[in-house]
Enzyme design. Structure first.
Site, mmCIF file in Angstrom:
data_model
loop_
_atom_site.group_PDB
_atom_site.id
_atom_site.type_symbol
_atom_site.label_atom_id
_atom_site.label_comp_id
_atom_site.label_asym_id
_atom_site.label_seq_id
_atom_site.Cartn_x
_atom_site.Cartn_y
_atom_site.Cartn_z
ATOM 1 N N ASP A 126 -10.605 -4.048 -2.413
ATOM 2 C CA ASP A 126 -11.008 -3.116 -1.242
ATOM 3 C C ASP A 126 -12.089 -2.848 -0.012
ATOM 4 O OD1 ASP A 126 -9.597 -0.096 -0.482
ATOM 5 O OD2 ASP A 126 -9.214 -2.054 0.733
ATOM 6 N N HIS A 144 0.418 -1.352 0.067
ATOM 7 C CA HIS A 144 -0.268 -0.276 0.178
ATOM 8 C C HIS A 144 0.637 1.114 0.021
ATOM 9 C CE1 HIS A 144 -3.662 2.525 0.954
ATOM 10 N NE2 HIS A 144 -2.866 3.286 1.876
#
Lengths: 433, 317
Positions: free
Chosen positions: A314, A188
């Site tokens: 997500d 990320h």
């Protein structure tokens, strides 16, 4: 709702196999948990006795989706989501493999916990579950986790969850070490200091709402750093969630240089922008935040060209108490297992993206990148298949969603197209009636 | 003795959450109504009865003596029953959520709730959960509509008009709800608005608000009719926005020397409370060109006007 396993013939459908760029009209035969044949006119004569024949006229038959980023609450946050409830949501959304995040409680940084997740999935999940493990112990960002043992226990990839490893030396060593085990790092990219107290995309809209903003530079700077480290270490790398044109430029240069880099974008960033926040709607509070429309269109174009390899949901279930707060104080995240494909179809219906590209990014590409057997309709592959009705219109009612939490950005959205059947290992686990 | 009311202005919306969404005629209607209350407040007999029998609750999640007192006085002078709930009170300290507090109060059937909260958007969130009218007394960095209204009234009474005046708003624009509401209102009424601040205290995208932007006080105050100073909170030093109050005052603080860059008859305003010596020095704050005390007086009148205008459309009015 798992049926007894009989052979299944999906007849008269439009067979779409992105792993071979195959788009033909025909029949698909599934038996003993694998795909037997895909061709025109298998017909009643060519099938074993007891085959369930399902007419797929006017529908698309595609590989089951592989969702590369979903938060499932087990262990530790079962009030938000369990493996069981996540699998129900996944099946209803055509996702036959969930790749889940390790930022659970306890963190998945120990082979025993990988084992726990796999056992819980075997016992309670109606779809496949592949856990990612923590890149650093406790996700604290300072010491590498036992990459070798975790991989051997079944971890499919390594990640710092929804955060970045800020210590470049630790990241460098992790990339180097992971390379020896051929382990993939999914990172990320967000610099937490630049993010600071930001809660939505920095710009005029945030300024009008009186909310602190997160500039795209927070993402770009971290990605740029990582690309230099990947060049230095000659390792494999996957960017977990890119959201802006600036970062896409960095990604493009890295790929042109020949670095072994791939990237995901979330369905939210592909279909929504910062304006959707509207009057402080907390269901649209995401991390990384929704960006400007120019970034969204750049992201879609990158997906169309293959620069972005994977689309993921997500999925991040957040309970009502966390969302029913002033925007700056509310939790970030949206659910998406059940709506990822339908939302993606918006891009197909608006001609921003071909259907083949969308399905590829949600099935064959993630399967390839992770080294999984699914995401394809080749003979002998696992019978993880979905049937899609591309055109039927419907309105999303959050109460009908199978996830424990209902924080969907598509609340009351008008949608077109949905999954009507999901088959995992040759058994129907979801059917829309 | 009640002053005969000439204005029949009615606010045709249930809440006052911001200047955004008010038309210029609605803004002018409120200012004209407020003028009547200025006169009334200077009489001995100040009490009106238009809100008699009505319940007004002041719900302040953020400490404020001046605004809360102003609303309390405004409500009482109109005859309402006023209840004050502020952050010191126990249930807020016990961690009751904003929504739960709203639902609890709503069950007591107030007519109007005045809310101040430290988070942008919080007042709107609360307004969705109650049946009564809600007035925003300041939400985070978003809006403070009654402040902008009282500032406009103060300007109009001293300069005779608002259109084509040059108003320089100086200070921490980034974190200021007063700046945002004022920018919207002054633009709506045709003023020329300028903001002056170091770049770290300007919101990204400020140019799109219809204001001139400068980082230089000399340039910012040139030909200004009104100089509006904003408070610099001391926390800004911790957030690396500015290095020190000394440096800030040197470049951006209003003293006699900088005030001389503006028009000779320029007037100085400040929403309060002031950090003397940080954004404004004592001589200017207490000097002949200062309107700061008048702003406070206008505050009560404006809040009475808002309550009065709202009361005319309350159920069973």
């Amino acid at each position: 709702m798992v049926t007894e396993r009989r052979p299944i013939l999906l007849a008269n459908g439009r067979i779409l196999d992105p792993s071979r760029d195959l788009d033909i009209h025909g029949d698909l035969l599934l038996a003993d948990g694998v795909i037997r044949e895909a061709k025109r006119g298998i017909g009643a004569a060519g099938v074993p006795e007891g085959t369930e024949v399902i007419d797929c006229k006017g529908k698309v038959v595609a590989p089951g989706l592989v969702d590369m980023r979903a938060f499932v609450g087990e262990p530790g946050a079962e009030y938000r989501e369990t493996i069981a409830s996540a699998s129900q949501a996944a099946a209803a959304g055509g996702v036959t493999t969930i790749v889940c995040q390790p930022d659970t409680s306890p963190v998945i940084d120990d082979p025993a916990i990988v084992d726990f997740v796999l056992r819980r999935a075997r016992d309670t999940s109606i779809v496949h579950v592949q856990p990612m493990a923590a890149l650093t112990k406790g996700l604290r960002g300072d010491e590498m986790a036992e990459i070798g043992l975790l991989k051997a226990a079944g971890a499919i990839a390594f990640t710092q969850g929804a955060k970045s490893v800020t210590n470049a030396q630790v990241m460098r060593r992790a990339l180097t070490y992971a390379r020896d085990f051929d382990a993939l790092i999914v990172h990320h990219t967000e610099d937490p200091d630049i993010v600071g107290e930001g809660v939505m995309n920095e710009g005029e809209f945030a300024a009008r709402l009186g909310l602190m903003g997160v500039p795209t530079a927070a993402e770009t700077i971290m990605l740029e750093r990582d690309m230099r480290l990947v060049a230095l270490t000659e390792s494999r790398y996957h960017a977990a969630s890119l959201t802006c044109a600036e970062a896409l430029e960095v990604l493009r240069r890295a790929k042109e240089q020949g670095l072994q880099v791939t990237a995901s974008a979330s369905i939210n960033h592909l279909t929504l922008n910062e304006i959707d926040v509207g009057p402080y709607r907390t269901f649209l509070k995401l991390s990384p935040p929704l960006r400007a429309e120019d970034d969204r269109t750049a992201l879609v174009a990158a997906l169309a060209s293959g620069l972005i390899d994977v689309v993921m949901s997500d999925h991040n279930p957040q309970d009502v108490e966390g969302k029913r707060l002033p925007f700056a104080e509310a939790s970030a995240g949206a659910i998406g297992l059940e709506t990822m494909l339908t939302a993606g179809l918006r891009l197909v219906h608006s001609a921003e993206l071909p259907l083949m590209t969308l399905i590829k990014a949600m099935s064959s590409r993630p399967a390839e990148i992770l080294g999984l057997a699914g995401g394809t309709l080749r003979q002998g592959s696992p019978a993880d298949v979905i049937v899609i009705d591309l055109d039927s219109p419907w309105v999303l009612d959050p109460a009908e969603l199978k996830s424990k939490c209902k924080n969907t950005p598509f609340d009351e959205a008008r949608l077109q197209g949905r999954v009507v059947r999901t088959i995992v290992a040759g058994r129907t686990v979801y059917e829309y009636v | 003795m009640n002053i005969a009311q000439k204005s029949t202005f009615v606010l045709n919306q249930r809440h006052l959450l911001g200047i955004e969404g008010l038309s210029s005629s609605e803004i002018l209607g409120l200012l004209d109504l407020a003028e009547e209350f200025v006169a009334l407040n200077r009489q001995i007999e100040k009490k009106q009865s238009s809100l008699r029998g009505r319940t007004l609750i002041n719900l302040f999640f953020e400490v404020s003596t001046r605004t809360q007192a102003s609303f309390e006085l405004a409500g009482k002078r109109l005859g309402a029953d006023v209840m004050n709930m502020s952050v010191g009170s126990s249930s807020m300290r016990k961690g009751e959520t904003l929504i739960d507090t709203a639902i609890t109060l709503n069950a007591m059937r107030p007519d109007i709730i005045v809310v101040r909260h430290h988070a942008s958007g919080a007042v709107e969130l609360l307004a969705r959960k109650v049946d009564c009218s809600v007035i925003n007394a300041g939400d985070g960095s978003h809006e403070h509509p009654t402040q902008a209204l009282l500032d406009a009234l103060t300007i109009r009474r001293n300069k005779g008009r608002i259109e084509r005046l040059t108003v320089a708003i100086c200070g921490d624009i980034l974190h200021s709800r007063v700046a945002r509401s004022n920018i919207i209102l002054l633009n709506a009424l045709g003023a020329r608005v300028r903001v002056v601040a170091p770049s770290t205290l300007l919101p990204v995208g400020i140019e799109r608000f219809g204001v001139e932007v400068t980082r230089d006080m000399r340039e910012g105050l040139r030909d200004a009719d009104i100089v509006m100073m904003l408070r610099l909170q001391r926390e800004r030093m911790n957030g690396s926005f500015v290095p020190s109050t000394q440096e800030y005052f040197h470049y951006f603080g209003l003293d006699q020397k900088k005030l001389a860059y503006a028009k000779p008859d320029a007037l100085v305003m400040h929403p309060g409370p002031m950090n003397r010596g940080v954004e404004i020095d004592t001589a200017v704050a207490d000097g002949a060109q200062s309107l700061i005390r008048e702003q406070v007086e206008m505050g009560v009148a404006v809040r009475m006007a808002v309550l009065e205008a709202m009361s005319r459309t309350l159920p069973n009015a």
